[in-house]
Design a protein around this motif. Structure first.
Motif, PDB file in Angstrom:
ATOM      1  N   ILE A 106       1.505  -1.625  -0.494  1.00 33.70           N
ATOM      2  CA  ILE A 106      -0.014   0.210   0.085  1.00 33.70           C
ATOM      3  C   ILE A 106       0.903   1.577   0.036  1.00 33.70           C
ATOM      4  O   ILE A 106       2.044   1.533   0.548  1.00 33.70           O
ATOM      5  CB  ILE A 106      -1.161   0.002   0.921  1.00 33.70           C
ATOM      6  CG1 ILE A 106      -1.285  -1.493   1.053  1.00 33.70           C
ATOM      7  CG2 ILE A 106      -2.230   1.320   1.058  1.00 33.70           C
ATOM      8  CD1 ILE A 106      -2.373  -0.979   1.946  1.00 33.70           C
ATOM      9  N   ASN A 107       0.573   1.978  -1.307  1.00 32.80           N
ATOM     10  CA  ASN A 107       1.361   3.236  -0.520  1.00 32.80           C
ATOM     11  C   ASN A 107       0.672   4.712  -0.194  1.00 32.80           C
ATOM     12  O   ASN A 107      -0.450   4.729   0.222  1.00 32.80           O
ATOM     13  CB  ASN A 107       1.591   3.701  -2.603  1.00 32.80           C
ATOM     14  CG  ASN A 107       2.978   2.785  -2.720  1.00 32.80           C
ATOM     15  OD1 ASN A 107       4.228   2.277  -1.542  1.00 32.80           O
ATOM     16  ND2 ASN A 107       4.214   3.354  -4.200  1.00 32.80           N
ATOM     17  N   GLY A 108       1.551   5.435  -1.007  1.00 34.49           N
ATOM     18  CA  GLY A 108       0.194   6.768  -0.455  1.00 34.49           C
ATOM     19  C   GLY A 108       1.164   7.955   0.653  1.00 34.49           C
ATOM     20  O   GLY A 108       1.808   7.120   1.668  1.00 34.49           O
ATOM     21  N   ARG A 109       1.297   8.986   1.007  1.00 35.24           N
ATOM     22  CA  ARG A 109       2.607   9.699   1.413  1.00 35.24           C
ATOM     23  C   ARG A 109       1.970  10.932   2.843  1.00 35.24           C
ATOM     24  O   ARG A 109       2.228  10.861   3.554  1.00 35.24           O
ATOM     25  CB  ARG A 109       3.453  10.619   0.561  1.00 35.24           C
ATOM     26  CG  ARG A 109       4.149   9.752   0.563  1.00 35.24           C
ATOM     27  CD  ARG A 109       5.157   8.575   1.064  1.00 35.24           C
ATOM     28  NE  ARG A 109       7.332   8.328   0.648  1.00 35.24           N
ATOM     29  CZ  ARG A 109       6.439   6.643  -0.438  1.00 35.24           C
ATOM     30  NH1 ARG A 109       5.843   6.141  -0.545  1.00 35.24           N
ATOM     31  NH2 ARG A 109       7.410   6.460  -0.810  1.00 35.24           N
ATOM     32  N   ASP A 110       1.205  11.522   2.073  1.00 30.34           N
ATOM     33  CA  ASP A 110      -0.186  12.258   2.782  1.00 30.34           C
ATOM     34  C   ASP A 110      -1.674  12.069   3.062  1.00 30.34           C
ATOM     35  O   ASP A 110      -2.613  11.822   2.139  1.00 30.34           O
ATOM     36  CB  ASP A 110       0.106  13.780   1.851  1.00 30.34           C
ATOM     37  CG  ASP A 110       1.629  14.860   2.007  1.00 30.34           C
ATOM     38  OD1 ASP A 110       1.634  14.332   3.448  1.00 30.34           O
ATOM     39  OD2 ASP A 110       2.039  15.259   1.284  1.00 30.34           O
ATOM     40  N   LEU A 111      -1.916  12.427   4.505  1.00 28.53           N
ATOM     41  CA  LEU A 111      -2.706  11.824   4.919  1.00 28.53           C
ATOM     42  C   LEU A 111      -3.623  13.167   6.032  1.00 28.53           C
ATOM     43  O   LEU A 111      -2.615  13.541   6.938  1.00 28.53           O
ATOM     44  CB  LEU A 111      -2.703  10.392   5.174  1.00 28.53           C
ATOM     45  CG  LEU A 111      -2.431  10.374   6.724  1.00 28.53           C
ATOM     46  CD1 LEU A 111      -3.161  10.113   7.367  1.00 28.53           C
ATOM     47  CD2 LEU A 111      -1.901   8.948   6.382  1.00 28.53           C
ATOM     48  N   ALA A 112      -4.991  13.229   5.786  1.00 29.58           N
ATOM     49  CA  ALA A 112      -5.203  13.784   6.689  1.00 29.58           C
ATOM     50  C   ALA A 112      -6.872  13.773   7.486  1.00 29.58           C
ATOM     51  O   ALA A 112      -7.474  12.752   6.651  1.00 29.58           O
ATOM     52  CB  ALA A 112      -6.282  15.377   6.270  1.00 29.58           C
ATOM     53  N   GLY A 113      -6.877  13.398   8.926  1.00 27.98           N
ATOM     54  CA  GLY A 113      -8.158  12.679   8.892  1.00 27.98           C
ATOM     55  C   GLY A 113      -8.666  13.086  10.225  1.00 27.98           C
ATOM     56  O   GLY A 113      -7.592  13.812  10.747  1.00 27.98           O
ATOM     57  N   THR A 114      -9.101  12.316  11.044  1.00 31.40           N
ATOM     58  CA  THR A 114      -9.518  12.099  12.931  1.00 31.40           C
ATOM     59  C   THR A 114      -8.741  11.095  13.532  1.00 31.40           C
ATOM     60  O   THR A 114      -8.818   9.884  12.982  1.00 31.40           O
ATOM     61  CB  THR A 114     -11.029  12.055  13.178  1.00 31.40           C
ATOM     62  OG1 THR A 114     -11.077  12.570  12.217  1.00 31.40           O
ATOM     63  CG2 THR A 114     -11.290  12.341  14.745  1.00 31.40           C
TER      64      THR A 114
END
Ligand SMILES: NC(=O)c1ccc[n+]([C@@H]2O[C@H](COP(=O)([O-])OP(=O)(O)OC[C@H]3O[C@@H](n4cnc5c(N)ncnc54)[C@H](OP(=O)(O)O)[C@@H]3O)[C@@H](O)[C@H]2O)c1
Length: 420
Positions: A106-114
């Motif tokens: 699984i990739n993906g380097r920038d996230l925002a959440g709770t």
């Protein structure tokens, strides 16, 4: 009256308690800067949707039965992801086979959440906080952004002030980390004197055990810039690729610290924004020979610091703008390449890469950086990148990455809404 009820369940290792805050109200926080949603936090289901990379050169595949990552260390938190910022590495990695520790991945380097779970009652972030997370630790699949829930550490999560948009906040994490480490560690800039003061990372590093820092970045962390050669207020720095998200952040941090900045970019497209962010000199990128001449002219042939954010070729052009004499005091010119450096080396130039993994391998450094980011966002000292918001969730990410690859969204970050 404020109510809070917590209960504790053992985690797999049985080492630390996992704390779920069932209810919490805004009044609990004296500081109104961060909005805590008056909501119940649900314990996540055992499975989630995720995007799997199954083979090099392939598109990502959406699966709906992937296990939700579990927190296993005291510093860790679980985040329910609301928005994902797309970085060039998200398509370049699979296309050119780098940054993929195993398959499927699984990739993906920038996230925002709770934040929905913390593992330490003294954690600097709390259940219900909105956070942005630069997920630089790509070898830990639990921390990847292309899934509904991700593990992070509290020292790598920055709380998003209620004045900032959560989606826009998903755009800048990795760019911020790269910019701070490039200027503050590799080139030695002390951010304490900034408008909105930040850390002196060279000073922070002095207090760390060298053995605790990964071997491949020790040189860049501890021996890259001599005390007398550190980038300082009043110095000039040139940035090639200033319209990249990383360039926008680097420019802003450089200006906050009192540097003079030459920006190379497509000025017709990005000049207004770069000017607004404080660029001292704008140089158009189309005629590269002319750009080299202009930078040399403006800096009177005395430029000592340059940052390239495009590739080895443009780093080579920047190298030609530098005064590469070794001065009587023994000092050199400094060239940092985020995406490559020239093959041939000149004795008068010190070549730098950015020690990106310092952010997640050193809790002290990570915490100093995210704490500063929180202050920069709270005070409005740092402007968020402009974004293009893509709806459609995880299943639309392949399409959005194709848009990114083609370069049609220029000067803006694509942020995908996960609709959660
Ligand atoms: N080493 C690390 O740890 C690290 C960390 C962060 C980023 N990076 C690397 O840094 C680079 C930038 O990342 P990012 O996320 O900030 O990029 P980004 O926001 O996606 O950058 C897009 C911008 O790049 C500009 N650009 C493309 N080719 C250019 C050229 N030849 N000269 C000048 N500008 C050019 C485009 O300008 P136009 O509108 O003019 O086309 C566009 O505005 C990527 O290669 C990324 O992998 C490395």
């Amino acid at each position: 009256m404020t109510t809070i009820s917590t209960y504790t369940v053992p985690v797999a290792e049985g080492k630390y308690p996992t704390v779920f805050h069932r209810e919490f109200l805004v009044e609990q926080r004296a500081d109104p800067t961060y909005t805590v949603q008056p909501q119940s936090t649900t314990i996540p289901p055992p499975t989630q949707s995720a995007l799997l990379l199954k083979g090099v050169g392939e598109k990502y595949t959406l699966v709906t039965d992937h296990a939700i990552p579990t927190i296993s260390k005291k510093d860790e938190i679980l985040v329910k992801i609301q928005a994902v910022g797309l970085n060039p590495v998200d398509w370049k990695g699979p296309a050119y086979n780098f940054g993929i520790p195993a398959l499927p991945w699984i990739n993906g380097r920038d996230l925002a959440g709770t934040v929905i779970q913390v593992n330490d009652e003294n954690s600097r972030v709390h259940v219900g906080d909105k956070v942005l997370v630069p997920s630089t630790d790509y070898r830990d699949i639990r921390k990847a952004a292309f899934q509904e829930y991700a593990v992070a550490t509290h020292f790598n999560a920055a709380r998003i002030p209620s004045s900032s948009d959560v989606h826009a906040s998903a755009s800048l994490g990795v760019a911020f980390v790269a910019s701070v480490l490039a200027l503050g560690v590799s080139l030695g800039l002390d951010f304490r004197g900034s408008r909105c003061p930040g850390p002196d990372l060279q000073d922070v590093l002095e207090g760390l055990d060298v053995e605790g820092i990964p071997g491949d970045i020790r040189g860049e962390c501890f021996a890259s810039v001599a005390e007398g050669e550190r980038l300082r207020r009043g110095d000039w720095v040139a940035i090639w690729g200033a319209s990249t998200t990383t360039g926008y952040i680097t420019l802003q941090l450089a200006k906050l610290a009192g540097l003079h900045v030459v920006c190379v970019a497509d000025i017709a497209r990005h000049g207004a924004r770069l000017h607004q962010l404080g660029a001292d000199v704008l140089v158009d990128r189309q005629d590269t020979e002319r750009a080299v001449d202009i930078i040399r002219g403006v800096t009177k042939g005395k430029l000592r610091y340059a940052v390239d954010i495009v590739g080895a070729e443009t780093a080579g052009l920047l190298e030609r703008t530098l005064d590469d004499t070794i001065r009587e005091d023994g000092s050199h010119a400094h060239l940092l390449g985020l995406t490559g450096l020239p093959k041939e080396r000149k004795p008068g130039v010190v070549y730098h890469t950015v020690p990106i993994k310092l952010f997640h391998t050193s809790p002290v450094v990570g915490e100093k950086m995210v704490s500063w980011l929180e202050r920069l966002l709270e005070t409005g000292a740092l402007q968020l990148p402009e974004i293009v918001r893509h709806e459609g969730g995880l299943s639309s990410i392949n399409e959005s990455l194709e848009v990114l690859r083609q370069g049609s969204v220029s000067g803006k970050r694509i942020v995908v809404d996960l609709g959660l």
